[in-house]
Write an enzyme that holds these catalytic residues in place. Structure first.
Site, PDB file in Angstrom:
ATOM      1  N   ARG A   1     -35.819  -2.745 -30.319  1.00 33.38           N
ATOM      2  CA  ARG A   1     -36.624  -3.966 -30.486  1.00 33.38           C
ATOM      3  C   ARG A   1     -38.065  -3.651 -30.869  1.00 33.38           C
ATOM      4  O   ARG A   1     -38.677  -4.399 -31.637  1.00 33.38           O
ATOM      5  CB  ARG A   1     -36.592  -4.785 -29.202  1.00 33.38           C
ATOM      6  CG  ARG A   1     -35.249  -5.447 -29.042  1.00 33.38           C
ATOM      7  CD  ARG A   1     -35.222  -6.354 -27.857  1.00 33.38           C
ATOM      8  NE  ARG A   1     -34.005  -7.137 -27.882  1.00 33.38           N
ATOM      9  CZ  ARG A   1     -33.390  -7.596 -26.817  1.00 33.38           C
ATOM     10  NH1 ARG A   1     -33.885  -7.366 -25.624  1.00 33.38           N
ATOM     11  NH2 ARG A   1     -32.297  -8.303 -26.930  1.00 33.38           N
TER      12      ARG A   1
ATOM     13  N   LYS B   1     -16.134 -16.277 -22.639  1.00 31.80           N
ATOM     14  CA  LYS B   1     -16.051 -17.696 -22.296  1.00 31.80           C
ATOM     15  C   LYS B   1     -15.987 -18.638 -23.490  1.00 31.80           C
ATOM     16  O   LYS B   1     -16.743 -18.485 -24.437  1.00 31.80           O
ATOM     17  CB  LYS B   1     -17.300 -18.072 -21.507  1.00 31.80           C
ATOM     18  CG  LYS B   1     -17.373 -17.455 -20.134  1.00 31.80           C
ATOM     19  CD  LYS B   1     -18.423 -18.216 -19.393  1.00 31.80           C
ATOM     20  CE  LYS B   1     -18.825 -17.612 -18.099  1.00 31.80           C
ATOM     21  NZ  LYS B   1     -20.157 -18.142 -17.754  1.00 31.80           N
TER      22      LYS B   1
ATOM     23  N   GLY C   1     -26.274  -9.810 -29.135  1.00 29.09           N
ATOM     24  CA  GLY C   1     -25.632  -9.598 -27.836  1.00 29.09           C
ATOM     25  C   GLY C   1     -24.531  -8.565 -27.901  1.00 29.09           C
ATOM     26  O   GLY C   1     -24.681  -7.513 -28.519  1.00 29.09           O
TER      27      GLY C   1
ATOM     28  N   GLY D   1     -28.527 -15.242 -27.797  1.00 28.84           N
ATOM     29  CA  GLY D   1     -28.604 -16.681 -27.512  1.00 28.84           C
ATOM     30  C   GLY D   1     -29.139 -17.459 -28.705  1.00 28.84           C
ATOM     31  O   GLY D   1     -28.622 -18.525 -29.050  1.00 28.84           O
TER      32      GLY D   1
END
Ligand code: AMP
Length: 386
Positions: free
Chosen positions: A37, A198, A343, A366
């Site tokens: 990052r 999920k 992610g 996200g």
């Protein structure tokens, strides 16, 4: 871009407050374990230095819950950045207040300072206007290059834009261009691969992409809620009872589900694996099976654009990583535009050493999901017009 970009912002001899994503992983001793990052922010940082700006960087790190906590200090990141830039980086031990104003006010053209963690103040995540105004005092213009937090309306991503002319940095621009290209005018066939644990996290993505994509290939833990919704046996596989009704409604001929599975008795790396079409009561599905891999690769080989979000199996365990690996290899060898959501999927592709062979690997998990849902990201919406 309909937003102002750093390339069109006047920065010479100005204090440039820049929001970056320095939320780096660290070990128990505070050492940075992955500086990706920090490296990803270098183009924005070096551009401001080159153009004679006075750079004041700000970021969050971890979840200090609104309190000063030395565990989450950005001091080690200042040190790492100084090494990467091969020039001094002034570390400022507070992100607001008289001392920070004094230090940042004394910066000369081309000098760089990094403010302490903005999440040491609870007001940051509350997008408190008073705190945003104090933070805005650190700059004369604002640049947001932190795509990974663009889906959060915080003081350092949205609040400060009320006080300063605000532009997108080059990393933000690159992300918006890559992800925006998928939603606006994708080359067809356009195929999405959606996996992960999920369904509930990805319902809105499935809804939005089913309007845009030609095919949606489902894998991972979320496949089992869909299979159960169709009345198929899923044994002890992970599934979300709350989402069953939604999954029933989401059926579309565009959506493909796994036709076979790698199963085991337990969620363990050494649990003996076998391939089945119908999952027995005492087994759980942990990866897509070889027939599914073959069907999915056939579709991917004909695609002109591919977006992938979520591993199709428990890729952290080698026995259940084959499906995810096969998809990653197929995309790495494809001529299609390949965009990988952030992610876990980005982590899997990086683990496999295939990152450079994808068109774009997003830095924001996200944020990229919310973008694919078709939502405008608050941190982007708040920037000045082009
Ligand atoms: P997500 O954060 O929702 O993208 O989920 C990523 C996680 O899903 C990874 O850690 C995978 O190990 C996990 N996962 C993928 N497939 C399965 C599966 N069949 N059963 C349980 N977990 C899975």
């Amino acid at each position: 871009m309909q937003k102002l970009t750093l390339s069109r912002l006047d920065v010479a001899s100005k204090r440039v407050l820049m929001r970056v994503d320095f939320n780096v992983p660290q070990d128990d001793h505070g050492a940075i374990t992955d500086d990706t990052r920090v490296r990803a922010s270098l183009p924005a940082i070096t551009e401001v230095i080159r153009r004679g700006g006075r750079l004041v960087l700000c970021s969050h790190l971890g979840r200090p819950k609104g309190k000063k906590d030395p565990k989450y200090t950005l001091a080690p990141v200042a040190k790492r950045l100084a090494e990467l830039l091969d020039r001094p980086v002034v570390f400022v031990s507070d992100c607001v207040g008289p001392e920070a104003e004094k230090v940042t006010g004394a910066l000369k053209d081309g000098e760089v300072a990094l403010l302490e963690n903005v999440r040491f103040y609870a007001e940051e995540e509350k997008n408190d206007a008073g705190f945003a105004q104090k933070l805005a005092k650190m700059g004369e213009v604002f640049v947001n290059d932190a795509f990974g937090t663009a889906h959060r309306a915080h003081a350092s991503t949205v609040g400060v834009t009320k006080f300063l002319k605000s532009a997108a940095g080059p990393l933000m621009e690159k992300e918006l261009r890559a992800l925006g290209g998928l939603l606006e005018n994708p080359k067809r066939p356009f195929v999405a691969i959606l996996g992960g644990a999920k369904v509930s996290d990805k319902i809105k993505v499935i809804e939005n992409l089913s309007k845009i994509c030609d095919r949606i290939l489902i894998g991972g833990g979320m496949a089992y809620t869909f299979l159960k919704a169709k009345g198929l046996p899923i044994g002890r596989s992970i599934f979300e009872a709350d989402t069953l009704e939604v999954a029933k409604r989401l059926t579309s001929p565009k959506i493909l589900l796994p036709e076979d599975h790698v199963v085991a008795a337990e969620f363990k790396a050494d649990s003996p694996a076998s391939v089945v079409t119908n999952i027995p009561d005492d087994r759980m599905g942990l990866d897509i099976g070889p027939a599914t891999v073959s069907t999915y690769l056939g579709i991917l080989k004909g695609a002109a654009t591919v977006v992938w979000n979520g591993p199709v199996g428990v890729f952290e365990m080698p026995a259940f990583a084959k499906g995810t690996r096969a998809i990653a290899d197929c995309l790495a060898n494809s001529k299609a535009t390949t965009v990988i959501g952030g992610g876990d999927t980005a982590a899997a592709v990086t683990d496999f050493g295939l990152e450079a062979r994808m068109t774009h690997v997003s830095t924001g998990g996200g944020a990229s999901l919310e973008f694919l849902e078709g939502q405008e990201l608050p941190g982007v919406a708040a920037l000045s017009p082009a």
